[in-house]
Motif scaffolding. Sequence first.
Motif, mmCIF file in Angstrom:
data_model
loop_
_atom_site.group_PDB
_atom_site.id
_atom_site.type_symbol
_atom_site.label_atom_id
_atom_site.label_comp_id
_atom_site.label_asym_id
_atom_site.label_seq_id
_atom_site.Cartn_x
_atom_site.Cartn_y
_atom_site.Cartn_z
ATOM 1 N N TYR A 52 37.018 40.436 27.743
ATOM 2 C CA TYR A 52 37.154 39.338 28.699
ATOM 3 C C TYR A 52 38.479 38.603 28.498
ATOM 4 C CZ TYR A 52 32.033 39.811 28.713
ATOM 5 O OH TYR A 52 30.754 40.300 28.769
ATOM 6 N N PHE A 53 39.013 38.065 29.592
ATOM 7 C CA PHE A 53 40.091 37.086 29.530
ATOM 8 C C PHE A 53 39.461 35.700 29.709
ATOM 9 C CE2 PHE A 53 43.028 40.530 30.007
ATOM 10 C CZ PHE A 53 44.267 40.042 29.583
ATOM 11 N N ARG A 54 39.824 34.766 28.858
ATOM 12 C CA ARG A 54 39.322 33.382 28.974
ATOM 13 C C ARG A 54 40.391 32.533 29.661
ATOM 14 N NH1 ARG A 54 38.732 28.420 25.552
ATOM 15 N NH2 ARG A 54 36.705 27.514 26.082
ATOM 16 N N LEU A 55 40.112 32.134 30.903
ATOM 17 C CA LEU A 55 41.090 31.450 31.744
ATOM 18 C C LEU A 55 40.518 30.162 32.319
ATOM 19 C CD1 LEU A 55 42.192 34.581 33.866
ATOM 20 C CD2 LEU A 55 43.254 33.758 31.747
ATOM 21 N N GLN A 56 41.429 29.289 32.721
ATOM 22 C CA GLN A 56 41.041 28.061 33.398
ATOM 23 C C GLN A 56 42.088 27.712 34.450
ATOM 24 O OE1 GLN A 56 39.550 23.947 31.688
ATOM 25 N NE2 GLN A 56 41.781 23.974 31.609
ATOM 26 N N LEU A 57 41.634 27.401 35.645
ATOM 27 C CA LEU A 57 42.535 26.867 36.666
ATOM 28 C C LEU A 57 42.613 25.363 36.444
ATOM 29 C CD1 LEU A 57 41.607 28.792 39.955
ATOM 30 C CD2 LEU A 57 43.538 29.163 38.406
ATOM 31 N N SER B 75 39.171 46.040 37.021
ATOM 32 C CA SER B 75 38.428 45.108 37.864
ATOM 33 C C SER B 75 39.413 44.164 38.543
ATOM 34 C CB SER B 75 37.417 44.298 37.039
ATOM 35 O OG SER B 75 38.078 43.504 36.076
ATOM 36 N N GLU B 76 39.044 43.676 39.717
ATOM 37 C CA GLU B 76 39.870 42.724 40.445
ATOM 38 C C GLU B 76 39.029 41.504 40.788
ATOM 39 O OE1 GLU B 76 41.583 44.675 43.811
ATOM 40 O OE2 GLU B 76 43.207 45.549 42.628
ATOM 41 N N CYS B 77 39.669 40.334 40.742
ATOM 42 C CA CYS B 77 38.910 39.110 40.954
ATOM 43 C C CYS B 77 39.829 38.003 41.455
ATOM 44 C CB CYS B 77 38.245 38.697 39.643
ATOM 45 S SG CYS B 77 37.230 37.219 39.781
ATOM 46 N N TYR B 78 39.375 37.256 42.441
ATOM 47 C CA TYR B 78 40.076 36.048 42.862
ATOM 48 C C TYR B 78 39.732 34.926 41.877
ATOM 49 C CZ TYR B 78 41.159 38.172 47.401
ATOM 50 O OH TYR B 78 41.642 38.979 48.401
ATOM 51 N N LEU B 79 40.725 34.158 41.500
ATOM 52 C CA LEU B 79 40.488 33.008 40.635
ATOM 53 C C LEU B 79 40.267 31.791 41.533
ATOM 54 C CD1 LEU B 79 43.235 33.524 37.885
ATOM 55 C CD2 LEU B 79 41.041 34.691 38.194
ATOM 56 N N HIS B 80 39.105 31.174 41.416
ATOM 57 C CA HIS B 80 38.796 30.072 42.334
ATOM 58 C C HIS B 80 38.131 28.883 41.657
ATOM 59 C CE1 HIS B 80 34.583 31.351 42.178
ATOM 60 N NE2 HIS B 80 35.030 32.588 42.309
ATOM 61 N N SER C 136 37.292 24.352 34.618
ATOM 62 C CA SER C 136 36.424 24.805 33.524
ATOM 63 C C SER C 136 36.850 26.202 33.083
ATOM 64 C CB SER C 136 34.954 24.811 33.958
ATOM 65 O OG SER C 136 34.760 25.688 35.056
ATOM 66 N N TRP C 137 36.566 26.504 31.839
ATOM 67 C CA TRP C 137 36.931 27.810 31.291
ATOM 68 C C TRP C 137 35.961 28.874 31.790
ATOM 69 C CZ3 TRP C 137 41.486 28.395 29.171
ATOM 70 C CH2 TRP C 137 42.119 27.294 28.592
ATOM 71 N N VAL C 138 36.535 30.004 32.220
ATOM 72 C CA VAL C 138 35.747 31.113 32.759
ATOM 73 C C VAL C 138 36.133 32.387 32.017
ATOM 74 C CG1 VAL C 138 35.181 32.481 34.804
ATOM 75 C CG2 VAL C 138 35.634 30.024 35.030
ATOM 76 N N HIS C 139 35.124 33.192 31.678
ATOM 77 C CA HIS C 139 35.368 34.488 31.040
ATOM 78 C C HIS C 139 35.363 35.569 32.118
ATOM 79 C CE1 HIS C 139 33.771 32.000 27.720
ATOM 80 N NE2 HIS C 139 34.652 32.669 27.000
ATOM 81 N N TYR C 140 36.532 36.128 32.387
ATOM 82 C CA TYR C 140 36.661 37.170 33.411
ATOM 83 C C TYR C 140 36.502 38.538 32.759
ATOM 84 C CZ TYR C 140 38.218 33.513 36.577
ATOM 85 O OH TYR C 140 38.268 32.385 37.355
ATOM 86 N N HIS C 141 35.465 39.250 33.207
ATOM 87 C CA HIS C 141 35.112 40.531 32.610
ATOM 88 C C HIS C 141 36.100 41.611 33.057
ATOM 89 C CE1 HIS C 141 32.112 44.084 32.306
ATOM 90 N NE2 HIS C 141 32.700 43.888 31.144
ATOM 91 N N VAL C 142 36.785 42.201 32.095
ATOM 92 C CA VAL C 142 37.747 43.273 32.391
ATOM 93 C C VAL C 142 37.035 44.610 32.491
ATOM 94 C CG1 VAL C 142 39.832 44.456 31.600
ATOM 95 C CG2 VAL C 142 39.558 41.980 31.216
ATOM 96 N N GLY D 235 50.363 29.200 40.276
ATOM 97 C CA GLY D 235 50.565 28.203 39.233
ATOM 98 C C GLY D 235 49.297 27.476 38.848
ATOM 99 N N GLY D 236 49.428 26.633 37.811
ATOM 100 C CA GLY D 236 48.297 25.823 37.362
ATOM 101 C C GLY D 236 47.255 26.586 36.572
ATOM 102 N N LEU D 237 47.667 27.661 35.861
ATOM 103 C CA LEU D 237 46.726 28.500 35.123
ATOM 104 C C LEU D 237 46.858 28.290 33.622
ATOM 105 C CD1 LEU D 237 44.683 30.955 35.143
ATOM 106 C CD2 LEU D 237 46.701 32.397 34.804
ATOM 107 N N SER D 238 45.729 28.127 32.943
ATOM 108 C CA SER D 238 45.692 28.078 31.481
ATOM 109 C C SER D 238 45.107 29.390 30.966
ATOM 110 C CB SER D 238 44.822 26.911 30.993
ATOM 111 O OG SER D 238 45.385 25.670 31.352
ATOM 112 N N LEU D 239 45.844 30.029 30.056
ATOM 113 C CA LEU D 239 45.405 31.289 29.457
ATOM 114 C C LEU D 239 45.144 31.026 27.978
ATOM 115 C CD1 LEU D 239 47.220 34.756 29.897
ATOM 116 C CD2 LEU D 239 45.715 34.160 28.016
ATOM 117 N N ASP D 240 43.891 31.131 27.595
ATOM 118 C CA ASP D 240 43.526 30.837 26.208
ATOM 119 C C ASP D 240 43.553 32.077 25.327
ATOM 120 O OD1 ASP D 240 42.457 29.790 23.829
ATOM 121 O OD2 ASP D 240 40.418 30.154 24.508
#
Length: 287
Positions: free
Chosen positions: A180-185, A225-230, A234-240, A268-273
Amino acid sequence: MGTGFSIFLRKTSTGLLGSSSPPEKPGLGDLPESCISSIFMYLDPPEICKLAQMNRAFRAASLADFVWESKLPSNYKFLVDKVLDHENLPKKEIYARLCQPNRFDGGTKEVWLDKSCGQVFLSISSKALRITGIDDRRYWSHIPTEESRFHTVAYLQQIWWVEALGELEFEFPPGSYSLYFRLQLGKTCPKRFGRRVCNADQVHGWHIKPVRFQLSTSDGQHALSECYLHQQGSWVHYHVGDFVAIDNHKPMKIKFSMVQIDCTHTKGGLSLDSVLIYPSKFREKLI
């Protein structure tokens, strides 16, 4: 299984002068230590620790190396060499230390065991990734935060080309794993009046085209996998994707990426943990 155990109370009868007391009934403390240790092999670590508090015999049996070696993952010698300084520790101490977060590769990666079952978990800091434009403060910056295991995240202000690549070489115990990637908008800010604050003013461009996530392994496994970030704030775990480890004595190299390179618009406005690798059966914990 541990719930079926109970403490045997010894009863002593006091007779009249000159009378002899009846023999005491045997209790659990009279069981041979080797027998107790053999039973402990079928229990989970938390159950063993609870039963070790019952009496001296149980405590001594709970220290047996063969008990804790059966709880350690099959790659524990690889882990000891990688993150622990002492190799000749008792197996219980090795288990306890590996259940704590242990850093390696310059402090940019972390590995730990689940205390209940001994499964292996990994976290990879954003600082271990190759991120396009990371050294240009016009695009990216590193922001300190207590919301990250590594106390820092990579924050994107604005850029046309988003690309974060990473790799890991590791001996995994046999089993299925999810990445997973742990991301936050949004940008996490210092708390105000004890409340969490996330600034989403710079969030833009993620609804136009999806982000592409990929992983590949040295033994030929691939996932995409492909996913729109919306989801903002809050932190979201995006399943690769998932991969399967078969040979625990052979290191597996994993490559993974997060890409959005449509140059028709800025993002823009993305946090990558970080990037997380969990046993697949723990997936619900991240949803």
